[in-house]
Write an enzyme that holds these catalytic residues in place. Structure first.
Site, short mmCIF file in Angstrom:
data_model
loop_
_atom_site.label_atom_id
_atom_site.label_comp_id
_atom_site.label_asym_id
_atom_site.label_seq_id
_atom_site.Cartn_x
_atom_site.Cartn_y
_atom_site.Cartn_z
CG HIS A 179 -6.39 -5.78 1.03
ND1 HIS A 179 -7.52 -5.18 1.73
CD2 HIS A 179 -5.20 -5.62 1.38
CE1 HIS A 179 -6.38 -4.58 2.88
NE2 HIS A 179 -5.36 -5.08 2.55
CG HIS A 200 -1.68 -1.29 1.39
ND1 HIS A 200 -2.75 -1.47 0.50
CD2 HIS A 200 -1.80 -2.27 2.46
CE1 HIS A 200 -3.34 -2.57 0.81
NE2 HIS A 200 -2.88 -3.01 2.14
#
Ligand SMILES: Nc1ncnc2c1ncn2[C@@H]1O[C@H](COP(=O)(O)OP(=O)(O)O)[C@@H](O)[C@H]1O
Ligand SMILES: Nc1ncnc2c1ncn2[C@@H]1O[C@H](COP(=O)(O)OP(=O)(O)O)[C@@H](O)[C@H]1O
Ligand SMILES: [Mg+2]
Ligand SMILES: [Mg+2]
Ligand SMILES: [Mg+2]
Ligand SMILES: [Mg+2]
Lengths: 335, 207, 335, 207
Positions: free
Chosen positions: C223, C57
């Protein structure tokens, strides 16, 4: 074409509108034309620094207008030069009597227009303009003979030229001095890139070229210009070494040199991969006994949504090092 | 011939670029990025529009204004080069209100000079110059020979066409085409096609 | 899988090595474990702020460790929680007696491990630890009933929580106060995203899901968790409006409110598109008479190389506004 | 039974997770991200390795250490939950060097508590708890009835299996499975399968 846009013909206009909305403290525009971007914090008596070029490379070019770097940028359509008239408007807005230096990449359209703008500034406005053309991509052509004009394309390494010249102008050095420094930075930077995927100009709507599903193109330019070889994707370390081999031997950079390094994402490549490459560069240069003063990692000059990375290396001396360390505050670069 | 002729010439130039838009796109798509048809039709249209209703009688000023309008409208490689041609011709003809064949030879010579000064290409580099230069040489010879304007224009158009057809012998060293190296040799140069079209329009303007 | 990496199992390790090489002035690690990242500039007597979570991320989470924001971050494998022991190591390193606040996203694995770490810190080390769990994604669940735990996923909006809490800790406020402020920021931020392409976990080697060639998924998680609807790609303005409709009515944000806005690229989406969305947000909020104090535009929380954008809105009061304006200096965020 | 038995139990737990690695991967691939086989075999291996050569005789400390090792090795959802189970069992049995059936019932009860306290799921939420809870209830009843250890273990294993098989009636409300809503109902819960395997290994350890 998977893009979050409205009408493709409004791509640049709407992007610019968003930019002015987001950064009102740093940038504004002149001549009633969104494409004529200038600093919101003009300093009287300072040499004005202007750049310009096609859109599609954010944060290049306009993202480096602000404090301690550039004063203006004329913005073209995607991968297209802005017009000489737009460049002239920027020139007029940022000049405060100390003259203006143009710093831009080595592309035909940009050269012709900046040359024309410089003539207009001289003839029509009596503003002294000098120019430095950056051509740092070692993959695009061989080194030029002494005295010959470089035929190399300008890519991400121009960031270093902006930074050094910007800091020099900020020290209130005169035009000739700022130009000397910009030329010195340009002469000491080399870049090479690798691309994994093509990019799509919004108005065209489909990729301008293709790269095989498991292939990469070493040395590809930031508009998709052909590189020096294409082949199967290799491990990051191997790709990094190949690019550095080309870069290091070109200037050349030698044992005992100190350098700044820019690891640049071309658009779609995650930061993780950029750091994996950073790691290898550090190992490689340590082995060659070349000292890294500082790494810059991130997206500094993109090719729309191309996946890929470029590496730029700037050889430092005491003067350039001090200029690289000076503070800067622009929409995309703060130090 | 006064400014009325110059404006008619600009109109004919605009018309021929509009008519050949797809042809130029096609040529440039093979070698470059395919935009030449768009930039030339937009550019010559802007040049014509900028001066078609002018009150000025100074042919030099008219040409200069046409060039400036073109440079603003289409800041591409060829757009800026064509603009530079007009602007240099304007500088050379500044103060002129009437033109003869000799003046027109000078006009196109100055145009060629303007393009060459801007682009810094040499003859034989496979560019616009390789289309226009033979035509200018032909015009100068015609002026020396005191040919009729129509005859001179016909010869010039022929020379430009020959120059263009000859570009498939040349190696590209400028712009996108140059990235193809030896492979570029067998292709015709799109910029030289523009020179050929210019001379065709010139020929039409004096018939 | 088009990635510039070496062995997939070394992805996180090598990324971290690159990070420490590039930012030695700001970050280092503790417990001899690269995954236990801590600030290089510990301030004695200050409440320690720690976060943590899976990799993939960037710049989340570790990129916000530095001056004026976080003090430590434990780094997990791609999309996997770090371990409680790693969190504990970070906790020990950053505590200087004033206690530690954990701020992390609402995911099972992270919650379990942070809870365990907090217990260990208390039992084994006698360090006082409090926690704030951020769940800002309006697409992931309905609002929770008063007193109920939120089931919403934490996404990019956590940046605002980091910033406010970081500034509060920097003012040397006590632990309870810093927690109150973090909770207030978390309670006043809402996020929604849209995805255009999937992403590939390096060790898996192929995308975990797919999105049709001309389709988008509104509300997709970082995700790749399913969103609230998928359909044909629409113009940027329409997509922006749909996301804002959901965000605005959720808190709700109403006429007269002042907000900070984060326009976040998910990885592969060019800045240009982010600014096109910024432009529309500005128009939309102006129409609703909601005042934007500041826009943050760029990649703040990504999903590897997913193409897409998220919008986060933070409702400000005088206290949060002052904290948002405080300076910060981290590897990825400078103000 | 002393610590030797506890270490054998941990060994049997490790063995069964290794043997059923693919089975767990397969179950978790349908509902979640497919990592459960890897995390459980790695995790129980780490737990066993951490204590197999210990000098400590304190069964509580051994269980706690096993749990801590597991939490470090596999910080996934189930990894951390299993670690929490061991650590809580360790706390409850701290100071114990010998165990009877009652102690073992207490051990698994504390394990269940540890998981429940960490995960905050309720019975019927379609989780690990729905596999282990019936087994713990059965063990407690057996202890009350003063059943043989082997008989108690056999009943517990049977109860856990039934609990697991029953999870395809339940709606998932936690973790990745929950994102599937009603669709999750017809699937078996991978975490509950781990509970079933644990009880099978326990049964084997007392035969
Ligand atoms: N330096 C130069 N001097 C003269 N003509 C040039 C020069 N460089 C390129 N050209 C001409 O420009 C043509 C391409 O123009 P254009 O399509 O506008 O370029 P691009 O789209 O690559 O900017 C070429 O066919 C060539 O004739
Ligand atoms: N709150 C909870 N309490 C108990 N068990 C849970 C809880 N949440 C999830 N589980 C169990 O975890 C299992 C999935 O574990 P795991 O594969 O490690 O999750 P993930 O890979 O999504 O992190 C589920 O099948 C369920 O039995
Ligand atoms: Mg072209
Ligand atoms: Mg072009
Ligand atoms: Mg799983
Ligand atoms: Mg998992």
């Amino acid at each position: 074409m998977k893009k979050i846009i409205n009408k493709p013909e409004n791509y640049v206009k709407e992007m610019l509108e968003g930019l002015y909305i987001a950064h009102p403290d740093l940038i504004t525009y002149t001549a009633d034309d969104l494409h004529c971007l200038v600093t919101a914090n003009k300093r009287e008596g300072k040499v004005g620094l202007a750049t310009g070029g096609g859109s599609g490379h954010l944060p290049l070019f306009l993202g480096y207008v602000g404090k301690g770097m550039l004063d203006g940028c004329s913005v073209g359509d995607v991968f297209q030069s802005p017009s000489a008239e737009q460049m002239l408007a920027v020139t007029k807005a940022i000049d405060s009597g100390a003259g203006v230096l143009y710093i831009y990449g080595n592309y035909n359209g940009d050269i012709f227009n900046f040359d024309m703008a410089a003539e207009m500034a001289d003839f029509e406005e009596n503003i002294q303009v000098l120019s430095v053309v950056a051509g740092d991509d070692v993959a695009s052509a061989g080194p030029s003979a002494p005295g010959e004009k470089s035929t190399r394309r300008g890519v991400a390494g121009i960031f270093f030229v902006f930074k050094c010249a910007g800091a020099a102008a900020d020290k209130m050095l005169p035009l000739e001095e700022v130009k000397r420094i910009a030329e010195k930075a340009a002469a000491n930077v080399r870049t090479m890139g690798v691309a994994l995927t093509p990019c799509t100009v919004p108005r065209v709507g489909k990729p301008g070229f293709s790269i095989g599903e498991d292939e990469m193109e070493i040395g590809m330019g930031i508009h998709g210009e052909a590189g020096i070889r294409h082949g199967k994707i290799e491990p990051a370390d191997q790709i990094t070494d190949e690019m550095l081999d080309k870069i290091i031997t070109d200037l050349p950079y030698t044992a005992g040199n100190e350098v700044d390094v820019l690891v640049n994402g071309l658009g779609a490549t995650p930061l993780d991969e950029q750091y994996i490459v950073t790691r290898r560069i550090s190992m490689y240069l340590a082995e060659k006994n070349i000292k890294v003063h500082r790494f810059y990692v991130g997206e500094y000059a993109t090719a729309i949504e191309m996946a890929g990375i470029s590496i730029s290396v700037l050889k430092l001396d005491a003067e350039l090092k001090a200029l690289m360390e000076a503070p800067a505050c622009t929409p995309f670069f703060r130090q | 011939m006064d400014k009325g002729y110059i404006i008619k010439l600009l109109e004919n130039l605009k018309d021929i670029m509009m008519t050949n838009k797809d042809y130029l796109i096609q040529l440039d798509s093979v070698v470059g990025d395919g935009d030449l048809g768009l930039t030339m039709s937009d550019g010559f249209l802007a040049a014509y529009n900028a001066v078609k209703d002018t009150d000025d009688n100074d042919i030099g000023k008219i040409l200069y204004a046409a060039g400036k309008a073109m440079s603003t409208a289409v800041p591409s490689t060829m757009g800026t080069l064509m603009a530079s041609g007009f602007m240099n011709a304007g500088k050379v003809l500044k103060g002129t209100t009437e033109v003869t064949l000799t003046d027109i030879a000078n006009l196109f010579d100055a145009y060629l000079e303007g393009v060459a000064a801007r682009g810094k290409a040499k003859l034989g580099d496979k560019t616009f110059l390789d289309g226009l230069a033979p035509a200018v040489a032909s015009l100068k010879a015609s002026a020396k020979n005191q040919d009729t304007l129509e005859h001179a224009a016909s010869d010039a158009a022929y020379a430009a066409e020959e120059g263009f057809m000859h570009t498939n012998q040349l190696l590209a060293v400028h712009g996108r085409a140059a990235t193809r190296g030896e492979e570029s040799r067998k292709l015709l140069d799109p910029g030289a096609a523009v020179a050929m079209l210019m001379m065709k329009a010139f020929h039409k303007s004096v018939r």
